[in-house]
Design an enzyme around this catalytic site. Structure first.
Site, mmCIF file in Angstrom:
data_model
loop_
_atom_site.group_PDB
_atom_site.id
_atom_site.type_symbol
_atom_site.label_atom_id
_atom_site.label_comp_id
_atom_site.label_asym_id
_atom_site.label_seq_id
_atom_site.Cartn_x
_atom_site.Cartn_y
_atom_site.Cartn_z
ATOM 1 N N LYS A 1 25.142 48.063 30.619
ATOM 2 C CA LYS A 1 25.702 48.877 29.524
ATOM 3 C C LYS A 1 25.776 48.014 28.280
ATOM 4 O O LYS A 1 26.130 46.823 28.381
ATOM 5 C CB LYS A 1 27.091 49.401 29.889
ATOM 6 C CG LYS A 1 27.775 50.137 28.733
ATOM 7 C CD LYS A 1 29.031 50.871 29.162
ATOM 8 C CE LYS A 1 30.276 50.032 29.211
ATOM 9 N NZ LYS A 1 30.634 49.372 27.944
ATOM 10 N N GLU B 1 33.676 56.591 23.557
ATOM 11 C CA GLU B 1 35.039 56.038 23.585
ATOM 12 C C GLU B 1 35.818 56.414 22.328
ATOM 13 O O GLU B 1 35.355 56.205 21.206
ATOM 14 C CB GLU B 1 34.976 54.500 23.739
ATOM 15 C CG GLU B 1 36.372 53.881 23.773
ATOM 16 C CD GLU B 1 36.440 52.469 24.345
ATOM 17 O OE1 GLU B 1 35.413 51.963 24.831
ATOM 18 O OE2 GLU B 1 37.532 51.868 24.287
ATOM 19 N N GLU C 1 26.898 48.159 23.887
ATOM 20 C CA GLU C 1 27.608 48.913 22.851
ATOM 21 C C GLU C 1 26.781 49.032 21.569
ATOM 22 O O GLU C 1 26.117 48.071 21.175
ATOM 23 C CB GLU C 1 28.924 48.196 22.508
ATOM 24 C CG GLU C 1 29.893 48.121 23.666
ATOM 25 C CD GLU C 1 31.190 47.395 23.302
ATOM 26 O OE1 GLU C 1 31.387 47.042 22.111
ATOM 27 O OE2 GLU C 1 31.996 47.175 24.216
ATOM 28 N N ASP D 1 33.346 44.376 30.315
ATOM 29 C CA ASP D 1 33.818 43.146 29.681
ATOM 30 C C ASP D 1 35.304 43.263 29.326
ATOM 31 O O ASP D 1 35.907 42.321 28.819
ATOM 32 C CB ASP D 1 32.961 42.773 28.465
ATOM 33 C CG ASP D 1 32.978 43.823 27.372
ATOM 34 O OD1 ASP D 1 33.630 44.874 27.553
ATOM 35 O OD2 ASP D 1 32.335 43.591 26.325
ATOM 36 N N SER D 2 35.909 44.427 29.634
ATOM 37 C CA SER D 2 37.372 44.549 29.574
ATOM 38 C C SER D 2 38.024 43.506 30.467
ATOM 39 O O SER D 2 39.216 43.225 30.323
ATOM 40 C CB SER D 2 37.807 45.952 30.005
ATOM 41 O OG SER D 2 37.203 46.318 31.228
ATOM 42 N N ASP E 1 28.357 45.264 32.289
ATOM 43 C CA ASP E 1 28.397 45.211 30.815
ATOM 44 C C ASP E 1 27.624 44.011 30.298
ATOM 45 O O ASP E 1 27.705 42.918 30.873
ATOM 46 C CB ASP E 1 29.855 45.039 30.367
ATOM 47 C CG ASP E 1 30.364 46.227 29.576
ATOM 48 O OD1 ASP E 1 29.549 47.053 29.125
ATOM 49 O OD2 ASP E 1 31.592 46.322 29.420
#
Ligand code: KIV
Length: 285
Positions: free
Chosen positions: A114, A183, A116, A45-46, A84
């Site tokens: 993925k 991270e 978070e 999602d960057s 993501d």
């Protein structure tokens, strides 16, 4: 070239072979990275920041993720593909999280998702894996929580915070994650987490002891001079190359040097009468 799977990644950890992972957002980049034998491609999602120009990753929608995932998947035959889960797609409960993970796999053609966060997401991770979808966890700096964390700052400093991250890593493994992104955490803590879980860890700003490394592809290619954090190594200066090529093109268009005869179509003979063609557009001449 053999397809990389979650089993190959597990074997790589056991054999001490380091895993390479990069982000990708479109088919052309994905094809080039796949040709370079990058093990894992993450449609991160960057993309909200590097492709959409947003200040955070928080504005990326499910539809946008699915769109970019499908584009990346078309360019890849070797790398393991991870999509993501964007902000808001898994926080409201396990049912919605499963539906959204299914979209990333079925419409986006990814092979894993993925998400978070730590132990608080154990139930959601369990439900997604029970649906047959591998989940990569992501702890440490979790950009979707940037406002809660007070900025993009190193996480896990101090005993309590380090212990919480170690506990989170174990809880995510227990919940069914097949790998973990770490991270922006101190190298020694990343080493301790890597040694305390059986699944591969993939670090970004987490030092050399992780089982693999990930970077945002635009960052490692040197596409943005205004973003040069310590954890990014620039393996090229593509931004300068692109700007230079664009200027050369502009100059040749202005001077009339481009297009030359070699770039033009002088032959007015119908296509069927020609002995060969250099290039044709479907339906065109
Ligand atoms: O969105 C992303 O690109 C990521 C990587 C930096 C791990 O989450």
């Amino acid at each position: 070239m053999k397809k990389v799977t979650i089993n190959s990644l597990q074997k790589m950890k056991q054999a001490g072979e380091r895993i390479s992972m990069l982000t990708a957002y479109d088919a052309t980049f994905a094809r080039l990275l796949d040709q370079a034998e990058i093990d894992v491609l993450l449609v991160g999602d960057s993309l909200g920041m590097v492709a959409q120009g947003q200040k955070t990753t928080l504005h990326v929608t499910m539809d946008q993720m699915v769109y970019h995932c499908a584009n990346v998947a078309r360019g890849v035959s070797h790398a393991h593909l991870v999509g993501d889960m964007p902000f808001g797609s898994y926080q409201a409960g396990a049912d919605e999280a499963v539906k959204n993970a299914v979209r990333i796999i079925s419409e986006g053609s990814m092979e894993a998702v993925k998400l978070e966060g730590g132990a608080e997401h154990a139930e959601v991770i369990d439900r997604i894996t029970c649906a047959g979808i591998p989940v990569m966890g992501h702890i440490g700096l979790t950009p979707q929580s940037v406002h809660k964390l007070g900025g993009y700052v190193v996480q896990g400093r101090g005993e309590d915070k380090a212990k919480k991250l170690i506990d989170d890593a174990k809880a995510l493994e227990e919940a069914g994650c097949y790998s973990l992104v770490l991270e922006l955490i101190p190298s020694a803590l990343a080493a301790e987490i890597t040694a305390s879980v059986g699944i591969p860890t993939i670090g970004i700003g987490a030092g050399p002891s992780c089982d693999g490394q990930v970077l945002v592809v635009y960052d490692m290619l040197g596409m943005d001079d205004s973003f040069q954090p310590r954890f990014v190594k620039r393996f090229a200066e593509i931004g300068k190359t692109i700007a230079g090529a664009a200027k050369a093109y502009r100059d040749e268009v202005r001077s009339g040097a481009f297009p030359a005869a070699a770039n033009s179509f002088e032959d007015r003979t119908p296509m069927v009468e020609r002995s060969h063609k250099l290039y044709s557009v479907p339906g065109g001449d």
